[in-house]
Design a protein around this motif. Structure first.
Motif, short mmCIF file in Angstrom:
data_model
loop_
_atom_site.label_atom_id
_atom_site.label_comp_id
_atom_site.label_asym_id
_atom_site.label_seq_id
_atom_site.Cartn_x
_atom_site.Cartn_y
_atom_site.Cartn_z
N ALA A 36 -19.27 2.86 -28.60
CA ALA A 36 -19.11 1.78 -27.55
C ALA A 36 -17.81 1.55 -27.25
N ALA A 37 -17.12 1.42 -28.11
CA ALA A 37 -15.56 1.07 -27.96
C ALA A 37 -14.88 1.93 -27.03
N ALA A 38 -15.14 3.35 -27.65
CA ALA A 38 -14.71 4.55 -27.07
C ALA A 38 -15.06 4.73 -25.56
N ASP A 94 -23.71 13.22 -19.85
CA ASP A 94 -23.11 13.92 -21.23
C ASP A 94 -21.66 13.79 -21.53
N LEU A 95 -21.00 14.19 -20.36
CA LEU A 95 -19.54 14.27 -20.13
C LEU A 95 -18.93 13.00 -20.66
N GLU A 96 -19.31 11.93 -20.15
CA GLU A 96 -19.09 10.72 -20.67
C GLU A 96 -18.91 10.38 -22.18
N THR A 97 -20.40 10.96 -22.66
CA THR A 97 -20.56 10.77 -24.04
C THR A 97 -19.45 11.54 -24.87
N SER A 100 -16.29 10.46 -24.70
CA SER A 100 -16.19 8.96 -25.73
C SER A 100 -16.05 9.49 -27.17
N ARG A 101 -16.54 10.43 -27.64
CA ARG A 101 -16.51 11.17 -28.85
C ARG A 101 -15.18 11.50 -29.30
N VAL A 102 -14.58 12.34 -28.28
CA VAL A 102 -13.09 12.59 -28.63
C VAL A 102 -12.35 11.52 -28.81
#
Length: 191
Positions: A36-38, A94-97, A100-102
């Motif tokens: 969430a912070a990412a 999906d791209l945002e997710t 964010s993981r990166v």
């Protein structure tokens, strides 16, 4: 043949078992609060904004290709491709997710909160807006500076070479046959 199927089945079972162990571990690697912070940091810095036109550009290209082959169906093709593109639009999340993981892998949760806080501030928003202009002007200034450094170093090296050649009693020419400056180092700096 039976032996090969047994070996393939065994290998497949090992691969599937390995995936079952590694996939959940990789998915649980990032805490929800960290993710969430990412996401907040990614949103604050508009890091995926550059990809906003991908679906629209793809739809335009596909329409062009299909209409080129079927010009009599232009309105139907245009509507159909637009409808299909709209069906895919929710996949933008999906791209945002993934982005964010990166970021979550590269930064701690607190660093991401700090990044989001800064880029949501007035100074951070101004940096996002003015950053490209500053970068462009910085590159122009660096170009002028590097040309001046090259020019001055060339001049200083010519003076130094002149002194080296004079000390060694060699002919007074630079590589390529260019004549050396006739002024001494002291005279050149006073000009």
């Amino acid at each position: 043949m039976v032996l090969m199927n047994t070996i393939r089945g065994g290998i497949l079972a090992v691969v599937v078992a390995g995936l079952a162990v590694t996939v959940p571990a990789a998915a649980q690697e990032i805490a929800p609060s960290h993710l969430a912070a990412a996401r907040a940091a990614v949103d604050a810095i508009d890091s995926t904004e550059q990809f906003d036109n991908i679906l629209m550009n793809a739809a335009t290209q596909i329409k062009s290709d299909l209409i080129g082959s079927n010009p009599d169906m232009q309105p139907q093709i245009s509507d159909m491709v637009d409808d299909k593109a709209l069906e895919l639009a929710p996949r933008r999340a999906d791209l945002e997710t993934e982005v964010s993981r990166v970021y979550a892998k590269l930064f701690t949760e607190q660093e991401l909160k700090d990044i989001a806080a800064f880029y949501n501030s007035a100074a951070g928003k101004k940096l996002l807006k003015q950053g490209p202009i500053a970068s462009r002007e910085m590159l122009a200034a660096a170009d002028v500076w590097s040309n001046g450094i090259l020019r001055d170093l060339r001049s200083k090296a010519a003076e130094g070479m002149s002194q080296l050649l004079a000390q060694n009693g060699s002919g007074a020419t630079l590589p390529g046959g260019a004549a050396l400056p006739t002024t001494t180092a002291g005279q050149a700096s006073s000009q």
